[in-house]
Design an enzyme around this catalytic site. Structure first.
Site, PDB file in Angstrom:
ATOM      1  N   LYS A 157       0.828  -1.163  -0.034  1.00 58.60           N
ATOM      2  CA  LYS A 157      -0.163   0.049  -0.256  1.00 58.60           C
ATOM      3  C   LYS A 157       1.023   1.233   0.032  1.00 58.60           C
ATOM      4  O   LYS A 157       1.626   1.346   0.901  1.00 58.60           O
ATOM      5  CB  LYS A 157      -0.966  -0.052   1.316  1.00 58.60           C
ATOM      6  CG  LYS A 157      -2.057   1.098   1.530  1.00 58.60           C
ATOM      7  CD  LYS A 157      -2.659   0.675   2.799  1.00 58.60           C
ATOM      8  CE  LYS A 157      -3.988   1.940   2.695  1.00 58.60           C
ATOM      9  NZ  LYS A 157      -4.483   1.666   4.118  1.00 58.60           N
TER      10      LYS A 157
ATOM     11  N   SER B 125      -9.266   1.833   3.323  1.00 57.22           N
ATOM     12  CA  SER B 125      -8.602   2.580   2.290  1.00 57.22           C
ATOM     13  C   SER B 125      -7.627   1.623   1.297  1.00 57.22           C
ATOM     14  O   SER B 125      -6.951   1.983   0.425  1.00 57.22           O
ATOM     15  CB  SER B 125      -7.898   3.479   3.158  1.00 57.22           C
ATOM     16  OG  SER B 125      -7.019   2.995   3.949  1.00 57.22           O
TER      17      SER B 125
ATOM     18  N   SER C  16      -9.512  -0.615   7.550  1.00 53.87           N
ATOM     19  CA  SER C  16      -9.136  -0.565   6.171  1.00 53.87           C
ATOM     20  C   SER C  16      -8.216  -1.653   5.465  1.00 53.87           C
ATOM     21  O   SER C  16      -7.908  -1.686   4.451  1.00 53.87           O
ATOM     22  CB  SER C  16      -8.005   0.629   6.083  1.00 53.87           C
ATOM     23  OG  SER C  16      -8.705   1.961   6.026  1.00 53.87           O
TER      24      SER C  16
END
Lengths: 531, 109
Positions: free
Chosen positions: A96, A172, A196
Site C-alpha cells: 500500500k 482504504s 481499512s
C-alpha cells in the site's frame, strides 16, 4: 505453467522455489506479464477518466519491476548456493503506497507527496524483502488512507473490485485487496485504522488481518491516526496471512509503540482442531445505527439478511467442528465506534498532517508568493485533497480549547467503554470466556463506484463493525464466507483478545478447511474468468 | 436535531481554515463546512452517554505490561547518514540550506 504461477498461494510458491521446481525469476515474470495484461493503467495525478477505466483493476500507482528483479536474483542465488532464502522466498507482494520504501515514490495517494521519494524503508516492508519476498509495486488507496472506497485517491483511476468492475474494492487498502483478489501478487501489505484491511478484504473476497495494536511496527508508515494505525497482511488464504504476519510482526527499536512481545509460531498449530473453543455472537453486530442523510435523526437498521445468514452459516460450521457458540453476547458500545472515531482520528490526523508545509519535502506551490504564510496556504490548499482538509479542520475544531472537554476528552472516555466491552467478553475468568467473537465484517457488500463518495458521514459508517477493534486495539481477521445473491463476496470477522492472532488464525483456518469443497469456493473474480 | 443545522458557525469555520493554512475556493469551503456540520451531528451522539466520573480516558487500546513496553531511546545526538537524500527532497535548496520565501515579521513597539 507461467500463467498458473499467479494462481498459487504464497505458501506454495515459496515451497516451489525452495525445492527448486521453479525459480523466483520465473514466478516474477509470470506475475509481471499477468499484471501488464490485467491491471490497466496505473493511477496517476490528473488521470483523465476514460470509459475503459471500468474494464480493468487499476490497483497500482507505481510498478517496481527493477527492485523485484534484483530481489528475485538474490533469492535464486541463495537457493543455488543452498542457503536459506527466507520464509517468503520468491513470493510476489505489493505494498500500500502509504509505506515509505527507499528510492521509490511514496505518495500516500496525495498530490502533496506525489514527488516524494522516500529516503528510508518502512520496517514491515524491509522484513518482507529480507524474507525473500519480491516487491511488485506500490498500490493505490484513499488519499492518506482517508476513506472506505479508495475513490479519494489523487491518483486516478482508482482501483476497481475484481468481482464486479463497477463496484469499489473498499478502502482504504483497496489497491491491496484488489491486487490480491486479482492474483496480482499473493500478498499485500495494508494498514487498518478503522477497518481499512478488513473491509476491502471482505469486499474483494480475500483474507485480511488487523493485528493487535503494536504487534507490527509502524516505522515508515505515513501516519494517520497514531493510536489506531495497524499494518497487516492481505492474502488469499488464512495460511498465507499467517505466513506474512510471521515475517512482519515483532519489536522494532525504531518504533516505541511496537510491543516487545515474543512472536509465536503462527503456523505451528494453525490446523489443530478448535473443539471446545467458545465463539460468541453479539446482536450489537447485527445492526447499524447511523444518522439519516436527510433528517439527521438516528436510525437503527438490521443488517441485510444475506450478511446475517453468512455469519450464522459460519457459526453452524464452527458448531459442527465442536466449538461452543455463545449467543447474545452484549457489546453495547459498538454503536459509538464511529462518533468516537470522528473525534479521535480527526485530532490525530490533524496533528500528523500539519507537517506537510511545502518546505522540507513534497509539493510546494509553483505560484509566486509574497511570503512564507502565503506559500503555506497555497501549498496546502493545492496539495491536499478534500478528505485530508476535512479531517484537519474537524480535528482542529474538536480539539480546540473551548471544545476539547466536550468532544475529545469525552471521546477518549467512551473509547474506554468500547475497550471494556472486549475485556469483559474475553476475560478467561469472566461470564463469557470467549476465544473469539464472530461478526459480519461489513454492513453491506461492495457498493457502486460513486454511490457513496462525497458523503463523508455515510462513507465512515461503512466501518461501523470494524472500528471498535481499532479503538480497543484488539486483533481481527476478515475471511470470505460466501456470496450475496448478486454475486459479491461476503466477509465475516473474528475478533480476539490482545495478541491472540495465533488463535484467530487457527479458528479462521478451521472454517477454511471445513468449507474448502463448498461450491462457492470455486467462484472466481470476473477478471480471472477465462484465465 | 437536523444534520443541516449550522452547528459550526461560518466565522468559526473561516477561522479554522486560516489556522490550518489552507487557501480554498468557495466551492471547497461550502463542501467542507457542510460535511463538518454533518460529522459534528454524528459526534453529538456521544453527549447523551452517561459516563462515570472516575472513568479513565483510553489513549491507546492495549496495555503491553512493563515487560512489553519498549524503553524510550536515549536522548543522544546521532549523525544522519543520508543528509543528501533528505535535502534532495526539499523543494528549494541553496548551499545545503532549505530556502523559503520571506518570513512575515511584525515590528514590536
Amino acid at each position: 505453467m507461467m500463467t498458473e504461477l499467479t494462481d498459487y498461494s504464497a505458501f506454495k510458491l515459496a515451497d516451489l522455489v525452495k525445492t527448486k521446481q521453479v525459480s523466483a525469476r520465473e514466478i516474477l515474470q509470470a506475475h509481471l506479464q499477468y499484471i501488464e495484461k490485467a491491471d490497466g493503467r496505473p493511477g496517476s495525478l490528473d488521470g483523465i477518466p476514460s470509459a475503459d477505466d471500468d474494464k480493468k483493476i487499476h490497483a497500482f500507482i507505481t510498478h517496481t519491476e527493477a527492485i523485484a528483479l534484483r530481489q528475485a536474483k538474490q533469492v535464486d542465488e541463495k537457493i543455488a548456493k543452498g542457503e536459506d532464502a527466507g520464509l517468503l522466498a520468491g513470493v510476489p507482494f505489493t505494498v500500500k503506497d502509504i509505506f515509505c520504501v527507499k528510492d521509490t515514490p511514496s505518495t500516500a495517494a496525495s498530490r502533496i507527496l506525489a514527488n516524494f521519494t522516500a529516503p528510508y524503508t518502512a520496517t514491515p516492508v524491509a522484513r518482507l524483502a529480507a524474507a525473500g519476498g519480491l516487491m511488485l509495486g506500490k498500490v493505490n488507496l484513499d488519499e492518506f488512507t482517508y476513506g472506505s472506497s479508495s475513490e479519494s485517491s489523487a491518483f486516478q483511476p482508482s482501483p476497481r473490485n475484481p468481482w464486479d468492475l463497477s463496484k469499489v474494492p473498499g478502502g482504504s487498502s483497496g489497491g491491496s485487496a484488489a491486487a490480491v483478489a486479482a492474483h496480482e501478487g499473493a500478498l499485500s501489505l495494508g494498514t487498518d485504522t478503522a477497518g481499512s484491511i478488513r473491509q476491502p478484504a471482505a469486499f474483494c473476497g480475500v483474507v485480511g488481518m488487523k493485528p493487535t495494536y503494536g504487534r507490527v511496527s509502524r516505522y515508515g508508515l505515513i501516519a494517520f491516526g497514531s493510536s489506531l494505525d495497524c499494518p497487516g497482511p492481505l492474502a488469499r488464504t488464512v495460511k498465507d496471512a499467517a505466513l506474512m504476519l510471521q515475517v512482519i510482526a515483532g519489536a522494532d527499536k525504531a518504533d516505541a509503540t511496537a510491543a516487545m512481545k515474543d512472536v509465536p509460531d503462527y503456523l505451528k498449530d494453525i490446523e489443530k482442531d478448535i473443539a471446545g473453543m467458545r465463539i460468541g455472537l453479539s446482536p450489537d453486530y447485527f445492526r447499524i445505527t447511523f444518522p439519516d442523510p436527510e433528517s439527521g435523526e438516528y436510525v437503527e437498521q438490521e443488517l441485510p439478511t444475506e450478511i446475517q445468514d453468512a455469519v450464522y452459516r459460519t457459526a453452524e460450521v464452527y458448531k459442527a467442528l465442536g466449538a461452543t457458540i455463545v449467543e447474545d453476547v452484549p457489546m453495547p458500545n459498538t454503536r459509538y465506534g464511529i462518533p468516537v472515531y470522528f473525534v479521535i482520528s480527526r485530532v490525530e490526523a490533524a496533528s500528523n498532517l500539519h507537517r506537510f508545509d511545502g518546505v522540507k519535502y513534497g509539493y510546494r506551490t509553483p505560484e509566486q508568493v509574497k511570503d512564507l504564510t502565503e506559500m503555506y496556504r497555497r501549498s496546502r490548499g493545492e496539495g491536499f485533497g478534500l478528505q485530508p482538509k476535512l479531517r484537519i479542520l474537524m480535528g482542529m475544531y474538536v480539539s480546540a480549547a473551548q471544545y476539547a472537554e466536550q468532544y475529545y476528552q469525552r471521546a477518549l472516555k467512551v473509547r474506554s467503554l468500547i475497550r471494556n466491552d472486549f475485556e469483559i467478553v474475553f476475560d478467561p475468568g469472566g461470564l463469557y470466556k470467549l476465544d473469539a467473537l464472530l461478526t459480519p465484517t461489513t454492513p453491506t457488500t461492495a457498493f457502486g463506484m460513486a454511490a457513496v463518495y462525497g458523503d463523508s458521514v455515510m462513507m465512515q459508517y461503512a466501518d461501523q463493525l470494524t472500528v471498535p477493534a481499532n479503538h480497543a486495539g484488539v486483533p481481527g481477521i476478515s475471511i470470505p464466507a460466501g456470496f450475496s445473491d448478486d454475486g459479491l463476496p461476503v466477509g465475516v470477522q473474528l475478533l480476539g483478545a490482545d495478541f491472540s492472532e495465533a488463535k484467530l488464525l487457527r479458528i479462521a483456518r478451521a472454517f477454511e478447511m471445513a468449507t474448502e469443497t463448498d461450491e462457492w469456493r470455486t467462484k472466481k473474480p470476473i477478471v480471472l474468468e477465462g484465465e | 436535531m437536523n444534520n443541516k443545522d449550522n452547528l459550526i458557525p461560518r466565522e468559526v469555520f473561516d477561522h479554522l481554515v486560516d489556522l490550518a493554512a489552507f487557501s480554498l475556493e468557495e466551492q471547497e469551503k461550502s463542501y467542507l463546512h457542510e460535511q463538518m456540520n454533518n460529522q459534528l451531528n454524528s459526534i453529538r451522539e456521544l453527549e447523551a452517554i452517561p459516563l462515570p466520573d472516575d472513568l479513565p480516558v483510553t489513549t491507546h487500546g492495549v496495555d503491553y505490561g512493563q515487560d512489553g513496553t519498549p524503553p524510550l531511546r536515549k536522548d543522544e545526538w546521532v549523525a544522519c547518514q543520508n543528509t543528501a537524500d533528505i535535502l534532495a527532497q526539499a523543494p528549494c535548496v541553496e548551499d545545503d540550506y532549505i530556502v523559503v520565501p520571506d518570513i512575515p515579521t511584525t515590528e514590536l513597539e
